[in-house]
Design a protein around this motif. Structure first.
Motif, PDB file in Angstrom:
ATOM      1  N   GLU A   1      -0.737  -3.600 -10.445  1.00 16.95           N
ATOM      2  CA  GLU A   1      -1.009  -3.105 -11.792  1.00 16.95           C
ATOM      3  C   GLU A   1      -0.742  -1.602 -11.884  1.00 16.95           C
ATOM      4  O   GLU A   1      -0.169  -1.121 -12.870  1.00 16.95           O
ATOM      5  CB  GLU A   1      -2.456  -3.405 -12.178  1.00 16.95           C
ATOM      6  N   ILE A   2      -1.141  -0.861 -10.864  1.00 18.49           N
ATOM      7  CA  ILE A   2      -0.884   0.586 -10.845  1.00 18.49           C
ATOM      8  C   ILE A   2       0.619   0.852 -10.878  1.00 18.49           C
ATOM      9  O   ILE A   2       1.100   1.688 -11.649  1.00 18.49           O
ATOM     10  CB  ILE A   2      -1.520   1.226  -9.588  1.00 18.49           C
TER      11      ILE A   2
ATOM     12  N   ALA B   1      -4.592  -6.338  -3.882  1.00 19.42           N
ATOM     13  CA  ALA B   1      -3.153  -6.407  -4.136  1.00 19.42           C
ATOM     14  C   ALA B   1      -2.853  -6.382  -5.626  1.00 19.42           C
ATOM     15  O   ALA B   1      -1.923  -5.699  -6.078  1.00 19.42           O
ATOM     16  CB  ALA B   1      -2.577  -7.671  -3.490  1.00 19.42           C
ATOM     17  N   ALA B   2      -3.634  -7.118  -6.395  1.00 20.74           N
ATOM     18  CA  ALA B   2      -3.413  -7.159  -7.848  1.00 20.74           C
ATOM     19  C   ALA B   2      -3.579  -5.779  -8.471  1.00 20.74           C
ATOM     20  O   ALA B   2      -2.842  -5.410  -9.402  1.00 20.74           O
ATOM     21  CB  ALA B   2      -4.369  -8.152  -8.491  1.00 20.74           C
ATOM     22  N   ASP B   3      -4.540  -5.023  -7.966  1.00 16.91           N
ATOM     23  CA  ASP B   3      -4.774  -3.668  -8.493  1.00 16.91           C
ATOM     24  C   ASP B   3      -3.571  -2.767  -8.205  1.00 16.91           C
ATOM     25  O   ASP B   3      -3.149  -1.981  -9.062  1.00 16.91           O
ATOM     26  CB  ASP B   3      -6.030  -3.062  -7.856  1.00 16.91           C
ATOM     27  N   LYS B   4      -3.012  -2.880  -7.006  1.00 19.28           N
ATOM     28  CA  LYS B   4      -1.861  -2.051  -6.639  1.00 19.28           C
ATOM     29  C   LYS B   4      -0.648  -2.425  -7.482  1.00 19.28           C
ATOM     30  O   LYS B   4       0.097  -1.552  -7.939  1.00 19.28           O
ATOM     31  CB  LYS B   4      -1.565  -2.191  -5.146  1.00 19.28           C
TER      32      LYS B   4
ATOM     33  N   TYR C   1       0.844  -1.203   0.000  1.00 22.85           N
ATOM     34  CA  TYR C   1       0.000   0.000   0.000  1.00 22.85           C
ATOM     35  C   TYR C   1       0.880   1.253   0.000  1.00 22.85           C
ATOM     36  O   TYR C   1       0.667   2.167  -0.810  1.00 22.85           O
ATOM     37  CB  TYR C   1      -0.926   0.019   1.215  1.00 22.85           C
ATOM     38  N   ASN C   2       1.853   1.307   0.905  1.00 20.31           N
ATOM     39  CA  ASN C   2       2.682   2.511   1.017  1.00 20.31           C
ATOM     40  C   ASN C   2       3.511   2.755  -0.236  1.00 20.31           C
ATOM     41  O   ASN C   2       3.705   3.905  -0.654  1.00 20.31           O
ATOM     42  CB  ASN C   2       3.595   2.396   2.238  1.00 20.31           C
TER      43      ASN C   2
ATOM     44  N   LYS D   1      -7.876   8.243  -2.457  1.00 20.07           N
ATOM     45  CA  LYS D   1      -9.084   7.971  -3.230  1.00 20.07           C
ATOM     46  C   LYS D   1      -8.797   6.967  -4.339  1.00 20.07           C
ATOM     47  O   LYS D   1      -9.616   6.068  -4.607  1.00 20.07           O
ATOM     48  CB  LYS D   1      -9.622   9.276  -3.834  1.00 20.07           C
ATOM     49  N   THR D   2      -7.649   7.092  -4.983  1.00 16.79           N
ATOM     50  CA  THR D   2      -7.277   6.162  -6.045  1.00 16.79           C
ATOM     51  C   THR D   2      -7.147   4.738  -5.525  1.00 16.79           C
ATOM     52  O   THR D   2      -7.522   3.769  -6.210  1.00 16.79           O
ATOM     53  CB  THR D   2      -5.938   6.590  -6.688  1.00 16.79           C
ATOM     54  N   LEU D   3      -6.642   4.584  -4.310  1.00 12.57           N
ATOM     55  CA  LEU D   3      -6.384   3.253  -3.747  1.00 12.57           C
ATOM     56  C   LEU D   3      -7.565   2.679  -2.976  1.00 12.57           C
ATOM     57  O   LEU D   3      -7.534   1.503  -2.595  1.00 12.57           O
ATOM     58  CB  LEU D   3      -5.160   3.309  -2.831  1.00 12.57           C
TER      59      LEU D   3
END
Length: 288
Positions: free
Chosen positions: A190-191, A185-188, A158-159, A178-180
């Motif tokens: 990917e970002i 975990a997969a989304d992070k 996350y950090n 807001k974005t997170l």
């Protein structure tokens, strides 16, 4: 001690004994470390100097207190584990916690100039609080250690994403939050990769896994021992002779306390290091 009319005040002292035949974990946390990190300009999302400083202080705590069998740390916290068979110098929670906290804090301040040579440490000085928890079984202990390492991974992912959005993506803190919001975990991952070409798997192991400290004996082959079963079946602490106890203490003193960044969730870590569960010193590797 001489008796006096004032001695009755000892009656106000409350018992805070720790359960016998349990694994004792003393976990310490930095007090107000978010503000402390900001004050001294710690790098975000991770400051290697600060983590190395935590590890150095923890290593000295383990060196001074040979009854500690393993320690695990991430961010501004550290957990110190005492084997269930230990005949501790003090089985009162308050005294054990205060010993760990004061020793750790003293070394943290002592080593500050080593890791922050250009930054003078001034009051208010860093401080830590602590608590003692008893775990009755090997599985409870391992689940606790796994929980702390999983927590390290979740927070670090996350950090890392949060600060990448700010430092590389130009967002402010509210926009990054807001974005997170609601991401997995997969989304992070990917970002990080699609926006910033950051492969999270390539991040330093200390950041992803935290730090595990233990005495460095020769590794053994899995399946050649049953340390976990022996520990579970231990009904009462093994009564050692004075000579045996002194020999074990000398062996622990000879063993180097090492700092590693390993997976402590899988069985392999424990299977190759039976001394962590048996509390029997292993074979000290030859110095090269």
């Amino acid at each position: 001690m001489a008796n006096s009319k004032f001695e009755y005040v000892r009656l106000f002292e409350q018992q805070d004994g720790l359960l016998p035949n349990t694994w004792i974990v003393v976990r310490i946390d930095g007090r107000g470390f978010t503000k402390f990190a900001t004050r001294y300009g710690f790098e975000k999302p991770n400051d290697k100097r600060a983590l190395d400083l935590m590890n150095a202080a923890a290593k000295m705590v383990m060196t001074e207190l040979s009854d500690i069998t393993i320690a695990y740390g991430s961010s501004d916290e550290f957990s110190f584990v005492f084997h269930k068979s230990c005949i501790l110098f003090e089985r009162r929670a308050s005294k054990l916690v205060s010993t760990i906290v004061s020793t750790f804090t003293a070394y943290y301040i002592h080593y500050w100039p080593t890791y922050f040579p250009d930054t003078l440490l001034t009051p208010p000085l860093p401080s830590f609080d602590g608590r003692a928890i008893c775990y009755p079984s090997v599985q409870n202990l391992r689940d606790y250690m796994s929980w702390r390492q999983v927590d390290c991974h979740i927070n670090n992912l996350y950090n890392t994403t949060f600060w990448s959005l700010i430092q590389l993506g130009g967002l402010d803190a509210k926009e990054a939050e807001k974005t997170l919001a609601g991401t997995l975990a997969a989304d992070k991952n990917e970002i990080l990769f699609s926006r910033f070409k950051i492969n999270y798997n390539n991040e330093p192991e200390m950041f992803k896994k935290g730090s595990v400290l233990f005495r460095d004996y020769e590794l053994v082959e899995p399946g050649t021992h049953n340390a976990a079963e022996e520990a579970e079946n231990l009904a009462i602490p093994v009564q050692q002779s004075k000579t045996q106890a002194e020999n074990d203490k000398k062996k622990r003193a000879k063993a180097r306390v090492t700092v590693e960044h390993l997976d402590i969730i899988k069985d392999d870590f424990w299977d190759r290091r039976p001394w962590l569960l048996s509390n029997k010193p292993g074979k000290v590797p030859k110095q090269t």
